[in-house]
Enzyme design. Structure first.
Site, PDB file in Angstrom:
ATOM      1  N   PRO A 293     -36.998  28.575   2.188  1.00 58.67           N
ATOM      2  CA  PRO A 293     -35.558  28.264   2.230  1.00 58.67           C
ATOM      3  C   PRO A 293     -34.743  29.063   1.223  1.00 58.67           C
ATOM      4  O   PRO A 293     -33.518  29.091   1.321  1.00 58.67           O
ATOM      5  CB  PRO A 293     -35.519  26.772   1.893  1.00 58.67           C
ATOM      6  CG  PRO A 293     -36.722  26.564   1.031  1.00 58.67           C
ATOM      7  CD  PRO A 293     -37.775  27.468   1.604  1.00 58.67           C
ATOM      8  N   LEU A 294     -35.424  29.701   0.285  1.00 58.82           N
ATOM      9  CA  LEU A 294     -34.721  30.500  -0.728  1.00 58.82           C
ATOM     10  C   LEU A 294     -34.683  31.974  -0.349  1.00 58.82           C
ATOM     11  O   LEU A 294     -34.210  32.804  -1.145  1.00 58.82           O
ATOM     12  CB  LEU A 294     -35.393  30.329  -2.093  1.00 58.82           C
ATOM     13  CG  LEU A 294     -35.581  28.872  -2.559  1.00 58.82           C
ATOM     14  CD1 LEU A 294     -36.213  28.839  -3.940  1.00 58.82           C
ATOM     15  CD2 LEU A 294     -34.261  28.130  -2.548  1.00 58.82           C
TER      16      LEU A 294
ATOM     17  N   SER B 166     -43.053  27.145  -5.338  1.00 58.46           N
ATOM     18  CA  SER B 166     -43.039  27.702  -6.687  1.00 58.46           C
ATOM     19  C   SER B 166     -44.292  27.232  -7.415  1.00 58.46           C
ATOM     20  O   SER B 166     -44.815  26.159  -7.128  1.00 58.46           O
ATOM     21  CB  SER B 166     -41.792  27.258  -7.471  1.00 58.46           C
ATOM     22  OG  SER B 166     -41.803  27.838  -8.764  1.00 58.46           O
ATOM     23  N   VAL B 167     -44.773  28.054  -8.348  1.00 58.80           N
ATOM     24  CA  VAL B 167     -45.851  27.631  -9.242  1.00 58.80           C
ATOM     25  C   VAL B 167     -45.354  27.565 -10.677  1.00 58.80           C
ATOM     26  O   VAL B 167     -46.130  27.305 -11.598  1.00 58.80           O
ATOM     27  CB  VAL B 167     -47.062  28.588  -9.149  1.00 58.80           C
ATOM     28  CG1 VAL B 167     -47.697  28.536  -7.760  1.00 58.80           C
ATOM     29  CG2 VAL B 167     -46.674  30.022  -9.503  1.00 58.80           C
TER      30      VAL B 167
ATOM     31  N   TYR C 172     -54.058  29.283   3.844  1.00 65.12           N
ATOM     32  CA  TYR C 172     -53.628  29.530   2.467  1.00 65.12           C
ATOM     33  C   TYR C 172     -54.818  29.616   1.512  1.00 65.12           C
ATOM     34  O   TYR C 172     -54.714  30.223   0.444  1.00 65.12           O
ATOM     35  CB  TYR C 172     -52.705  28.418   1.968  1.00 65.12           C
ATOM     36  CG  TYR C 172     -51.390  28.272   2.694  1.00 65.12           C
ATOM     37  CD1 TYR C 172     -50.967  29.203   3.643  1.00 65.12           C
ATOM     38  CD2 TYR C 172     -50.556  27.185   2.437  1.00 65.12           C
ATOM     39  CE1 TYR C 172     -49.775  29.051   4.313  1.00 65.12           C
ATOM     40  CE2 TYR C 172     -49.352  27.025   3.108  1.00 65.12           C
ATOM     41  CZ  TYR C 172     -48.962  27.952   4.042  1.00 65.12           C
ATOM     42  OH  TYR C 172     -47.777  27.789   4.701  1.00 65.12           O
TER      43      TYR C 172
ATOM     44  N   VAL D 223     -46.994  25.546  -0.856  1.00 70.60           N
ATOM     45  CA  VAL D 223     -47.951  26.246  -1.718  1.00 70.60           C
ATOM     46  C   VAL D 223     -48.458  27.535  -1.064  1.00 70.60           C
ATOM     47  O   VAL D 223     -49.542  28.019  -1.386  1.00 70.60           O
ATOM     48  CB  VAL D 223     -49.132  25.335  -2.116  1.00 70.60           C
ATOM     49  CG1 VAL D 223     -48.640  24.160  -2.947  1.00 70.60           C
ATOM     50  CG2 VAL D 223     -49.889  24.828  -0.885  1.00 70.60           C
TER      51      VAL D 223
ATOM     52  N   ILE E 234     -39.991  24.358 -10.397  1.00 70.88           N
ATOM     53  CA  ILE E 234     -40.343  23.158  -9.636  1.00 70.88           C
ATOM     54  C   ILE E 234     -39.366  22.033  -9.979  1.00 70.88           C
ATOM     55  O   ILE E 234     -38.886  21.314  -9.101  1.00 70.88           O
ATOM     56  CB  ILE E 234     -41.800  22.745  -9.927  1.00 70.88           C
ATOM     57  CG1 ILE E 234     -42.768  23.761  -9.299  1.00 70.88           C
ATOM     58  CG2 ILE E 234     -42.090  21.336  -9.410  1.00 70.88           C
ATOM     59  CD1 ILE E 234     -44.220  23.563  -9.681  1.00 70.88           C
TER      60      ILE E 234
END
Length: 351
Positions: A267-268, A309-310, A105, A76, A315
């Site tokens: 990781p992306l 991701s949001v 965060y 997040v 997700i």
């Protein structure tokens, strides 16, 4: 004449009242039915989300302290307040059982709120079934007491009695050894179950392993098929033991399989490599998206992976990794993408 006119108006009024009464009765009946059916529809939505998530959400990996943790989860970082809570709740409903947050965060409270809602609506899921990681953000001059205060504050925001994994976020302060000793004390007290580090290079790990009583379970670093944090951490991340420019002690640490697990954030590669022809070729051959291929590569390399991701659709997509593993040829093709591609900060270069 007036009486007849009044009678006609009254009749029309009565008919209108009857129509309104009938419509109200129909609406009330529909609303009652909808409310009674809500749990059913909620269950249908929940089950469809769980079906959407692949076995990736169920995979667990052994830590060096004897515990196991989910090897796939939701990160997040930079998830805005409000959106973070919705994203975490959607992920949990889709089968995710691992959430990674951090003090810096600023969204630990959102994570705690989402977890509380989920556990209330799913009495069959216990707190112990959901792995929560958070991190202490080091600043110069902060020692043991500051770490303990920060952990307690994170627990308050998360509305938890303990976190499953507590990490030092980066090694860039002179007090990092004292800060890690505070993590050992928190573990002994039961406020965190496992401890580790983040963004540590080989030299940081060597320094820590020489003095610590409890070795870190995890080193969370930036990692993807297109490159890990540094040449040194790339050796850890890919699992290849190539002690060039490193001491024999570092090589020995790397040879102990599973001694310190690598957890890959970003990781992306922030989607900056999704158009690479080699990645697209593997994705087409495996009927996966580039994101799914990069996540599966991490998992097959024995890493814990926490894509962020949001967006609900992403997700779900990130957890749909198919049943067949990537072939050895595809894995080798993706290994060739390693070009030390750095997308943001590189704290492992700290002295």
């Amino acid at each position: 004449v007036h009486a007849r006119t009044f009678a006609k108006l009254f009749a029309k009024y009565s008919a209108a009242r009857a129509l309104v009464r009938a419509c109200t009765h129909i609406c009330d009946s529909f609303l009652t039915c909808a409310l009674r059916s809500a749990p059913f529809f909620a269950a249908v939505v929940r089950d469809s989300c769980k079906m959407a998530a692949s076995a990736a959400c169920q995979q667990r990996i052994a830590l060096n302290d004897g515990r196991t943790m989910p090897s796939f989860g939701l990160g997040v970082w930079q998830a805005p307040l409000g959106q973070c809570s919705s994203a975490v709740l959607h992920a949990l409903r889709c089968g995710y059982r691992h959430i990674d947050t951090a003090e810096v965060y600023g969204n630990e409270q959102d994570v705690g709120d989402a977890l509380a809602i989920f556990l209330k609506e799913r009495p069959d899921v216990q707190r112990e079934d959901v792995w929560v990681t958070t991190k202490f953000f080091p600043r110069h001059g902060l020692g043991r007491a500051a770490v303990i205060r920060a952990c307690r504050d994170s627990l308050r925001k998360l509305r938890l009695q303990y976190v499953d994994l507590y990490l030092i976020h980066a090694p860039h302060t002179r007090e990092r050894l004292e800060q890690y000793r505070a993590l050992e004390a928190l573990r002994a007290e039961g406020l965190c179950r496992s401890i580790g580090v983040s963004n540590y290079g080989i030299h940081h790990l060597e320094e820590l392993l020489a003095v610590c009583a409890v070795p870190p379970c995890v080193n969370q670093v930036r990692g993807s098929a297109s490159g890990a944090s540094t040449p040194s951490t790339r050796r850890i991340f890919t699992g290849r033991v190539q002690p060039v420019h490193h001491t024999l002690a570092a090589a020995r640490v790397l040879r102990v399989q599973g001694y310190i697990l690598v957890e890959a954030y970003s990781p992306l590669a922030r989607a900056k490599k999704f158009r690479d022809p080699r990645l697209l070729d593997v994705a087409r051959r495996c009927s996966l998206t580039p994101a799914q291929v990069m996540i599966r590569w991490c998992l097959q390399r024995g890493c814990i992976v926490i894509p962020k991701s949001v967006t609900p659709a992403r997700i779900e997509e990130n957890a749909q990794l198919g049943d067949a593993p990537l072939s050895a040829a595809d894995m080798n093709s993706l290994d060739a993408l390693d070009e030390h591609f750095v997308t943001h900060w590189d704290p492992t270069r700290s002295p």
